[in-house]
Scaffold this motif. Sequence first.
Motif, short mmCIF file in Angstrom:
data_model
loop_
_atom_site.label_atom_id
_atom_site.label_comp_id
_atom_site.label_asym_id
_atom_site.label_seq_id
_atom_site.Cartn_x
_atom_site.Cartn_y
_atom_site.Cartn_z
N GLY A 48 95.12 33.28 -13.37
CA GLY A 48 95.36 34.68 -13.07
C GLY A 48 95.78 35.43 -14.33
N GLY A 50 97.78 39.30 -15.76
CA GLY A 50 98.39 40.59 -15.50
C GLY A 50 99.90 40.58 -15.64
N ILE A 58 95.63 41.99 -6.96
CA ILE A 58 94.21 41.96 -6.62
C ILE A 58 93.84 40.52 -6.28
N GLY A 60 90.66 38.37 -5.79
CA GLY A 60 89.22 38.29 -5.97
C GLY A 60 88.64 37.06 -5.31
N TYR A 112 98.49 42.58 -10.97
CA TYR A 112 98.17 41.19 -11.31
C TYR A 112 96.87 40.83 -10.59
N ILE A 113 96.00 40.09 -11.27
CA ILE A 113 94.71 39.71 -10.71
C ILE A 113 94.66 38.20 -10.53
N THR A 114 94.30 37.76 -9.33
CA THR A 114 94.08 36.34 -9.07
C THR A 114 92.81 36.20 -8.25
#
Length: 238
Positions: A48, A50, A58, A60, A112-114
């Motif tokens: 991840g 961010g 987020i 994904g 944060y994107i994971t």
Amino acid sequence: MADWLTVLNHEVIACTRCPRLVVYREQIAREKRRAYRDCEYWGKPVPGFGDAKARVLIMGLAPGAHGSNRTGRPFTGDASGKFMFPVLYETGFANQPNATDRNDGLKLKDLYITAAVRCAPPDNKPLPQELVECSTFLDREIAGLENAKVVVALGKIGFDAYLSYVKRYILKHQDALTDGLRELFRSYLFKHGARYRLPDGKVLLASYHPSNQNTQTGKLTREMFVEIFKEAAGLADG
């Protein structure tokens, strides 16, 4: 980066639990796409990325074969990222509109994107057991993101992966899901723009995935995507 996140990301990058995904991600990294033949592919699970203190998360699907599997960072270097990051910049979640590689200076703010799965899957379709294997990382990651209030799920797989996380979260605190909770979970239907307040206290927003298939056909427009992240920002502030 927070110490717990550094430890987790090292474990993610070293993971070899899913033989099918290991073979595929490494094959893609060797064979490469012609446009990227001079690039050194990442070819490993993608951690991840961010702000560890983010209020917006987020969720994904999985790394793209020639995007994140090449660059090693979510939504970086592919068409989905070219569509998404200008929107994140416009809505105040990113310091720049471009994402080309891990050293491009991109920083996320309050975001944060994971992903449901950390390795590029064939045909962008992870198997159920692969989702289960990755869920152990996801559970630890979400637990560490203590300030998260809003989850933006990109696509139905990401949406379902977050609901599965919430079920696991509940089962850690009680023996089984009650009939009322089962009925509640059945009411959470994926559609673009849907918003649900979940039993874990977070708000789940559903969006179509910013894939080429969706953006090139107009199923997901820039205006639609901007509205999702404006709503996420408002809910985080609220």
